[in-house]
Write a protein that holds these residues in place. Sequence first.
Motif, mmCIF file in Angstrom:
data_model
loop_
_atom_site.group_PDB
_atom_site.id
_atom_site.type_symbol
_atom_site.label_atom_id
_atom_site.label_comp_id
_atom_site.label_asym_id
_atom_site.label_seq_id
_atom_site.Cartn_x
_atom_site.Cartn_y
_atom_site.Cartn_z
ATOM 1 N N ARG A 10 0.834 -1.213 0.000
ATOM 2 C CA ARG A 10 0.000 0.000 0.000
ATOM 3 C C ARG A 10 0.861 1.253 0.000
ATOM 4 O O ARG A 10 0.547 2.233 -0.684
ATOM 5 N N ALA A 11 1.942 1.237 0.762
ATOM 6 C CA ALA A 11 2.836 2.399 0.800
ATOM 7 C C ALA A 11 3.466 2.634 -0.569
ATOM 8 O O ALA A 11 3.565 3.776 -1.019
ATOM 9 N N ILE A 12 3.893 1.553 -1.234
ATOM 10 C CA ILE A 12 4.468 1.691 -2.577
ATOM 11 C C ILE A 12 3.432 2.262 -3.531
ATOM 12 O O ILE A 12 3.707 3.190 -4.289
ATOM 13 N N ARG A 13 2.216 1.713 -3.492
ATOM 14 C CA ARG A 13 1.155 2.190 -4.388
ATOM 15 C C ARG A 13 0.852 3.661 -4.137
ATOM 16 O O ARG A 13 0.775 4.468 -5.066
ATOM 17 N N ASP A 14 0.688 4.029 -2.878
ATOM 18 C CA ASP A 14 0.336 5.410 -2.545
ATOM 19 C C ASP A 14 1.486 6.380 -2.805
ATOM 20 O O ASP A 14 1.271 7.508 -3.223
ATOM 21 N N THR A 15 2.713 5.960 -2.548
ATOM 22 C CA THR A 15 3.883 6.829 -2.711
ATOM 23 C C THR A 15 4.252 7.036 -4.168
ATOM 24 O O THR A 15 4.591 8.141 -4.580
ATOM 25 N N TYR A 16 4.182 5.963 -4.963
ATOM 26 C CA TYR A 16 4.658 6.022 -6.343
ATOM 27 C C TYR A 16 3.555 5.982 -7.391
ATOM 28 O O TYR A 16 3.843 6.055 -8.582
ATOM 29 N N GLY A 17 2.293 5.886 -6.967
ATOM 30 C CA GLY A 17 1.176 5.933 -7.904
ATOM 31 C C GLY A 17 1.153 4.793 -8.908
ATOM 32 O O GLY A 17 0.646 4.958 -10.018
ATOM 33 N N CYS A 18 1.670 3.649 -8.524
ATOM 34 C CA CYS A 18 1.654 2.508 -9.446
ATOM 35 C C CYS A 18 0.237 1.957 -9.568
ATOM 36 O O CYS A 18 -0.628 2.217 -8.737
ATOM 37 N N GLU A 19 0.010 1.189 -10.627
ATOM 38 C CA GLU A 19 -1.318 0.661 -10.921
ATOM 39 C C GLU A 19 -1.578 -0.684 -10.246
ATOM 40 O O GLU A 19 -2.711 -1.149 -10.210
ATOM 41 N N GLY A 20 -0.547 -1.322 -9.748
ATOM 42 C CA GLY A 20 -0.694 -2.622 -9.105
ATOM 43 C C GLY A 20 0.576 -3.002 -8.383
ATOM 44 O O GLY A 20 1.560 -2.261 -8.391
ATOM 45 N N ILE A 21 0.539 -4.166 -7.757
ATOM 46 C CA ILE A 21 1.669 -4.682 -6.986
ATOM 47 C C ILE A 21 1.830 -6.162 -7.320
ATOM 48 O O ILE A 21 0.842 -6.872 -7.463
ATOM 49 N N SER A 22 3.061 -6.626 -7.433
ATOM 50 C CA SER A 22 3.358 -8.058 -7.527
ATOM 51 C C SER A 22 4.253 -8.420 -6.357
ATOM 52 O O SER A 22 5.106 -7.633 -5.952
ATOM 53 N N THR A 23 4.056 -9.615 -5.819
ATOM 54 C CA THR A 23 4.922 -10.123 -4.755
ATOM 55 C C THR A 23 5.501 -11.457 -5.203
ATOM 56 O O THR A 23 4.859 -12.210 -5.936
ATOM 57 N N ARG A 24 6.727 -11.731 -4.758
ATOM 58 C CA ARG A 24 7.397 -13.000 -5.072
ATOM 59 C C ARG A 24 8.191 -13.441 -3.861
ATOM 60 O O ARG A 24 8.694 -12.621 -3.100
ATOM 61 N N GLN A 25 8.339 -14.753 -3.720
ATOM 62 C CA GLN A 25 9.121 -15.327 -2.634
ATOM 63 C C GLN A 25 9.878 -16.518 -3.205
ATOM 64 O O GLN A 25 9.321 -17.307 -3.964
ATOM 65 N N HIS A 26 11.171 -16.650 -2.910
ATOM 66 C CA HIS A 26 12.023 -17.700 -3.478
ATOM 67 C C HIS A 26 12.729 -18.475 -2.365
ATOM 68 O O HIS A 26 13.092 -17.910 -1.347
ATOM 69 N N ASN A 27 12.947 -19.778 -2.594
ATOM 70 C CA ASN A 27 13.650 -20.623 -1.628
ATOM 71 C C ASN A 27 14.642 -21.538 -2.316
ATOM 72 O O ASN A 27 14.451 -21.901 -3.471
ATOM 73 N N GLU A 28 15.687 -21.928 -1.548
ATOM 74 C CA GLU A 28 16.652 -22.938 -1.949
ATOM 75 C C GLU A 28 17.541 -22.457 -3.109
ATOM 76 O O GLU A 28 17.240 -21.476 -3.767
ATOM 77 N N PRO A 29 18.649 -23.117 -3.353
ATOM 78 C CA PRO A 29 19.578 -22.673 -4.398
ATOM 79 C C PRO A 29 18.952 -22.540 -5.792
ATOM 80 O O PRO A 29 19.267 -21.603 -6.515
ATOM 81 N N ALA A 30 18.053 -23.450 -6.164
ATOM 82 C CA ALA A 30 17.420 -23.338 -7.486
ATOM 83 C C ALA A 30 16.531 -22.106 -7.573
ATOM 84 O O ALA A 30 16.225 -21.634 -8.667
ATOM 85 N N GLY A 31 16.137 -21.567 -6.439
ATOM 86 C CA GLY A 31 15.355 -20.336 -6.392
ATOM 87 C C GLY A 31 16.226 -19.119 -6.140
ATOM 88 O O GLY A 31 15.724 -18.078 -5.722
ATOM 89 N N CYS A 32 17.537 -19.269 -6.347
ATOM 90 C CA CYS A 32 18.521 -18.187 -6.157
ATOM 91 C C CYS A 32 18.645 -17.750 -4.705
ATOM 92 O O CYS A 32 18.836 -16.582 -4.408
ATOM 93 N N GLN A 33 18.531 -18.701 -3.789
ATOM 94 C CA GLN A 33 18.685 -18.397 -2.366
ATOM 95 C C GLN A 33 19.742 -19.349 -1.799
ATOM 96 O O GLN A 33 19.548 -20.562 -1.808
ATOM 97 N N ASP A 34 20.850 -18.807 -1.307
ATOM 98 C CA ASP A 34 21.935 -19.635 -0.785
ATOM 99 C C ASP A 34 21.723 -20.049 0.665
ATOM 100 O O ASP A 34 22.102 -21.139 1.061
ATOM 101 N N THR A 35 21.186 -19.163 1.471
ATOM 102 C CA THR A 35 20.917 -19.441 2.875
ATOM 103 C C THR A 35 19.425 -19.314 3.095
ATOM 104 O O THR A 35 18.838 -18.258 2.836
#
Length: 82
Positions: A10-35
């Motif tokens: 909501r802060a991003i939308r209100d601050t920057y006037g974007c039309e929408g938001i996307s969220t992503r979450q990644h795990n494990e080395p194949a998801g580009c996460q080492d720890t």
Amino acid sequence: MHDGVRAIARAIRDTYGCEGISTRQHNEPAGCQDTWHYHVHVFPRYRGDDLYGSHPYPGFVSAERRRPYADKLRTHLRHPGE
């Protein structure tokens, strides 16, 4: 965690006037996460922004260059609606 994601989205939308938001979450080395740890990426979205076809910013972006964006969001989170 998800209440925080919603507040940031909501802060991003209100601050920057974007039309929408996307969220992503990644795990494990194949998801580009080492720890393993839990984190969520929150992206401002604009019509035609080609987020998933875009290329990463070349190199590391310094804290000094990122700070003004973080400061704008921090101000909005502390004083919503101003």
